[in-house]
Design a protein around this motif. Sequence first.
Motif, mmCIF file in Angstrom:
data_model
loop_
_atom_site.group_PDB
_atom_site.id
_atom_site.type_symbol
_atom_site.label_atom_id
_atom_site.label_comp_id
_atom_site.label_asym_id
_atom_site.label_seq_id
_atom_site.Cartn_x
_atom_site.Cartn_y
_atom_site.Cartn_z
ATOM 1 N N VAL A 148 69.758 6.498 44.300
ATOM 2 C CA VAL A 148 69.865 6.703 42.741
ATOM 3 C C VAL A 148 70.731 7.584 42.527
ATOM 4 O O VAL A 148 71.876 7.448 41.802
ATOM 5 C CB VAL A 148 68.537 7.276 42.175
ATOM 6 N N LEU A 149 71.035 8.939 43.281
ATOM 7 C CA LEU A 149 71.964 9.657 42.955
ATOM 8 C C LEU A 149 73.335 9.758 43.486
ATOM 9 O O LEU A 149 74.312 10.091 42.828
ATOM 10 C CB LEU A 149 71.647 11.161 43.555
ATOM 11 N N GLU A 150 73.418 8.676 44.661
ATOM 12 C CA GLU A 150 74.795 8.317 44.851
ATOM 13 C C GLU A 150 75.677 7.486 43.969
ATOM 14 O O GLU A 150 76.752 7.352 44.277
ATOM 15 C CB GLU A 150 74.628 7.638 46.274
ATOM 16 N N LYS A 151 75.075 7.069 42.966
ATOM 17 C CA LYS A 151 75.689 6.301 41.908
ATOM 18 C C LYS A 151 76.242 7.153 40.868
ATOM 19 O O LYS A 151 77.131 6.780 40.071
ATOM 20 C CB LYS A 151 74.684 5.532 40.988
ATOM 21 N N GLN A 152 75.885 8.442 41.038
ATOM 22 C CA GLN A 152 76.760 9.450 40.095
ATOM 23 C C GLN A 152 77.281 10.612 40.712
ATOM 24 O O GLN A 152 78.103 11.507 40.179
ATOM 25 C CB GLN A 152 75.713 9.887 38.911
ATOM 26 N N ALA A 153 77.059 10.866 41.998
ATOM 27 C CA ALA A 153 77.606 11.872 42.787
ATOM 28 C C ALA A 153 77.867 11.793 44.090
ATOM 29 O O ALA A 153 77.331 10.670 44.776
ATOM 30 C CB ALA A 153 76.587 13.219 42.616
ATOM 31 N N ASP A 154 78.809 12.521 44.698
ATOM 32 C CA ASP A 154 79.026 12.381 46.055
ATOM 33 C C ASP A 154 78.412 13.529 46.873
ATOM 34 O O ASP A 154 78.741 14.754 46.822
ATOM 35 C CB ASP A 154 80.585 12.526 46.394
ATOM 36 N N LEU A 155 77.184 13.436 47.507
ATOM 37 C CA LEU A 155 76.163 14.107 47.740
ATOM 38 C C LEU A 155 76.623 15.022 48.849
ATOM 39 O O LEU A 155 76.272 16.294 49.001
ATOM 40 C CB LEU A 155 74.892 13.489 48.235
ATOM 41 N N ARG A 156 77.616 14.853 49.414
ATOM 42 C CA ARG A 156 78.443 15.696 50.601
ATOM 43 C C ARG A 156 79.249 16.642 49.867
ATOM 44 O O ARG A 156 79.332 17.749 50.558
ATOM 45 C CB ARG A 156 79.459 14.612 51.296
ATOM 46 N N MET A 157 79.342 16.897 48.662
ATOM 47 C CA MET A 157 80.421 17.839 47.913
ATOM 48 C C MET A 157 79.369 19.156 47.533
ATOM 49 O O MET A 157 79.998 19.893 46.985
ATOM 50 C CB MET A 157 80.879 17.114 46.887
ATOM 51 N N TYR A 158 78.014 18.874 47.736
ATOM 52 C CA TYR A 158 77.284 19.951 46.997
ATOM 53 C C TYR A 158 76.691 20.967 48.101
ATOM 54 O O TYR A 158 75.845 20.836 48.601
ATOM 55 C CB TYR A 158 76.107 19.287 46.252
ATOM 56 N N THR A 159 77.612 21.669 48.318
ATOM 57 C CA THR A 159 77.516 22.932 49.286
ATOM 58 C C THR A 159 77.562 24.243 48.991
ATOM 59 O O THR A 159 77.944 24.544 47.679
ATOM 60 C CB THR A 159 78.384 22.728 50.553
ATOM 61 N N THR A 160 77.181 25.315 49.584
ATOM 62 C CA THR A 160 77.217 26.670 49.159
ATOM 63 C C THR A 160 79.078 27.140 48.864
ATOM 64 O O THR A 160 79.101 27.909 48.094
ATOM 65 C CB THR A 160 76.734 27.592 50.319
ATOM 66 N N ALA A 161 79.655 26.704 50.068
ATOM 67 C CA ALA A 161 81.000 27.011 49.869
ATOM 68 C C ALA A 161 81.429 26.635 48.692
ATOM 69 O O ALA A 161 82.338 27.323 48.005
ATOM 70 C CB ALA A 161 81.886 26.640 51.138
ATOM 71 N N ALA A 162 81.420 25.106 48.245
ATOM 72 C CA ALA A 162 81.875 24.619 47.032
ATOM 73 C C ALA A 162 81.467 25.584 46.077
ATOM 74 O O ALA A 162 82.162 25.714 44.871
ATOM 75 C CB ALA A 162 81.530 23.190 47.193
ATOM 76 N N ALA A 163 80.305 25.751 45.837
ATOM 77 C CA ALA A 163 79.706 26.521 44.717
ATOM 78 C C ALA A 163 80.341 27.970 44.487
ATOM 79 O O ALA A 163 80.578 28.357 43.638
ATOM 80 C CB ALA A 163 78.022 26.722 44.847
ATOM 81 N N ALA A 164 80.749 28.669 45.462
ATOM 82 C CA ALA A 164 81.397 29.861 45.666
ATOM 83 C C ALA A 164 82.675 29.658 45.002
ATOM 84 O O ALA A 164 83.007 30.396 44.246
ATOM 85 C CB ALA A 164 81.342 30.496 46.908
ATOM 86 N N ASP A 165 83.226 28.596 45.404
ATOM 87 C CA ASP A 165 84.617 28.477 44.701
ATOM 88 C C ASP A 165 84.671 28.133 43.350
ATOM 89 O O ASP A 165 85.486 28.395 42.706
ATOM 90 C CB ASP A 165 85.344 27.349 45.690
ATOM 91 N N ASP A 166 83.483 27.208 43.070
ATOM 92 C CA ASP A 166 83.183 27.104 41.414
ATOM 93 C C ASP A 166 83.221 28.365 40.685
ATOM 94 O O ASP A 166 83.777 28.513 39.615
ATOM 95 C CB ASP A 166 82.015 26.306 41.013
ATOM 96 N N LEU A 167 82.365 29.231 41.224
ATOM 97 C CA LEU A 167 82.081 30.596 40.689
ATOM 98 C C LEU A 167 83.369 31.377 40.261
ATOM 99 O O LEU A 167 83.761 31.947 39.332
ATOM 100 C CB LEU A 167 80.969 31.271 41.344
ATOM 101 N N ASP A 168 84.452 31.362 41.602
ATOM 102 C CA ASP A 168 85.456 32.098 41.211
ATOM 103 C C ASP A 168 86.394 31.493 40.306
ATOM 104 O O ASP A 168 86.960 32.186 39.857
ATOM 105 C CB ASP A 168 86.170 32.149 42.762
ATOM 106 N N GLU A 169 86.561 29.965 40.341
ATOM 107 C CA GLU A 169 87.143 29.206 39.167
ATOM 108 C C GLU A 169 86.634 29.877 37.718
ATOM 109 O O GLU A 169 87.685 29.993 37.004
ATOM 110 C CB GLU A 169 87.170 27.941 39.454
ATOM 111 N N VAL A 170 85.309 29.817 37.665
ATOM 112 C CA VAL A 170 84.995 30.262 36.362
ATOM 113 C C VAL A 170 85.347 31.632 35.975
ATOM 114 O O VAL A 170 85.810 31.957 34.890
ATOM 115 C CB VAL A 170 83.298 29.996 36.196
#
Length: 577
Positions: A148-170
């Motif tokens: 179900v989820l792979e129709k709306q997201a690349d599940l490989r991209m949801y990591t802690t490192a990516a989230a840290a970079d998201d937070l810094d971008e915000v």
Amino acid sequence: MRSIIRYFVLVSLVAPVLLGADVLKPCQIPGIKGPAKCGQIEVWENREAKSGRRIGLKVVVLPATGSPRASDAIAPLGGGPGEAITEEAPYFAEQFEALREHRDLLFVDQRGTGGSHALECDLYPNKDPQTALGAFFPAARVRECRAVLEKQADLRMYTTAAAADDLDEVRGILGYDRLDLCGGSYGTRAALEFMRRHPDRVRVAVLSGVVPPTKPAPLEFPQNAQRAVERIFDDCAADAACHAAFPDLRGDLRAILAKTAAKPVAVDILNPKNGETVHVTLSRNLLGEAIRYLMYQSATGLYVPTLVHQAATGDFAPLAEFALVQRLNLVNGLGGQGLYLSATCSEDLPFITPAAAARQAANTFLGDYRYTDQRAACNEWARGAVPANSREPVRSQLPVLLVSGSWDPVTPARDADEVAATLPHSVKVVIPAGGHGYNGIPGVDACLASMVGSFVERGSTEGVDTACVRALRRPPFPTKPVETKPVALTAEQLRALTGHYTGENGPPVDIVVRDGKLFAEIEGDPPPLLLVPVSPTRMRLLGRFGRYVEFDVQDGKAVGMTLGAGGNRPMVWKRSG
């Protein structure tokens, strides 16, 4: 599930911040007095490629109420992984009311949770009690969830490192110079990864229940839980009343493990959904999980001796009740199940060998079920890439306060010791009888608030006064058996308690009767909580041992109610309708 440290007081001031006027818009958040700003900030799902899908991150800012406004913001980080931290904004608004005079509170739902492209699917569609007491991650449902989820997201991209970079971008978009990180449990891993990747964008960090990046979960869960229960048994043995009531707790534990290993035990308990008696069986795996989760909070950890002994005498009902309520709380509270799998299946399970897991599980009450269940789930899930240094210690000169509990069954104090070894400007404290959380230790709120305030005021660990920790004392161990059967009340007695209650220090609550059972409907906190009568005016919260609601009844009608808060300030409501 609030696994984040509750106490974070900042007092030093620097230059003001100007928020991006067009990024966030004024909003109203239930339970929060005063203005707030809300919005979505888009980032690349694939941050490295910077192409393809864009995803929105839910952002909530509670602006400073006075001036001057500091250039840094306090950024709480969610636990789990899977917690949507924006949902905790009302709690932090209350706790940090004085703090907000000069600093903004910044909440960003981690990618894959809450309002940030949530990876949600129902792993437990049939939430009947026996199904809930089954596999931690049903492999077939995990497989369906991925499809179900792979129709709306690349599940490989949801990591802690990516989230840290998201937070810094915000952070950069909103114009904050640095962040004051506040994390607990998985939130400490997220904070450490942010410190690794963006060291110049951190002012201070407070980490509670520290997760070393070198230790993949759930590898050490069995040994950590075993050490915690041994500490509780030792503390009981050193307590005259507890030892007299339970002289052989280790023998009791061996007996109930052997019994449930031979055959799951049949138990009658109350169904949290409707209050009816339901027949279930409790397996050895769920028995071990119940004992482990009892130690997550100090208040319930106190009940480990009496519940283990009670089961050894043949009464497994309290442990089964707790196992069921805890599992349903996980099912209902962990909205980011997909994020949990994406993070752990990329960052943890690949670094655990079956042989290592077997060694860790040997001779423990928990055993290897959690690892085998999670490995089976990860075999059905997409695995993302992680940075080459993700499992290395974080080395930093930043000031960091590390808080641990002596009874913590998942992130013991020795984990904080390991993290501190590469943080030369850190200070460690251990809360006596503290679990993964410290609810139930009298005075712990004020102690931590004072200690953290001192730490942040200095912006340094030098001179921080930790003396109050040594003065903390746990309450006595309960020694009486826990009665799980409700006292029968008449319809008139039940009606006397119903109505709308407005909290002095809690959200509004409606007390209702359904099919002769009493429930508390809490604003913003579904599902309703079953209240189990122990007297006409005293109710216990199902599966939350030591937590009671006391109704103040005058002239045949309740005028208020009080919830004991496990050694902290009680929550009080007045009836308003």
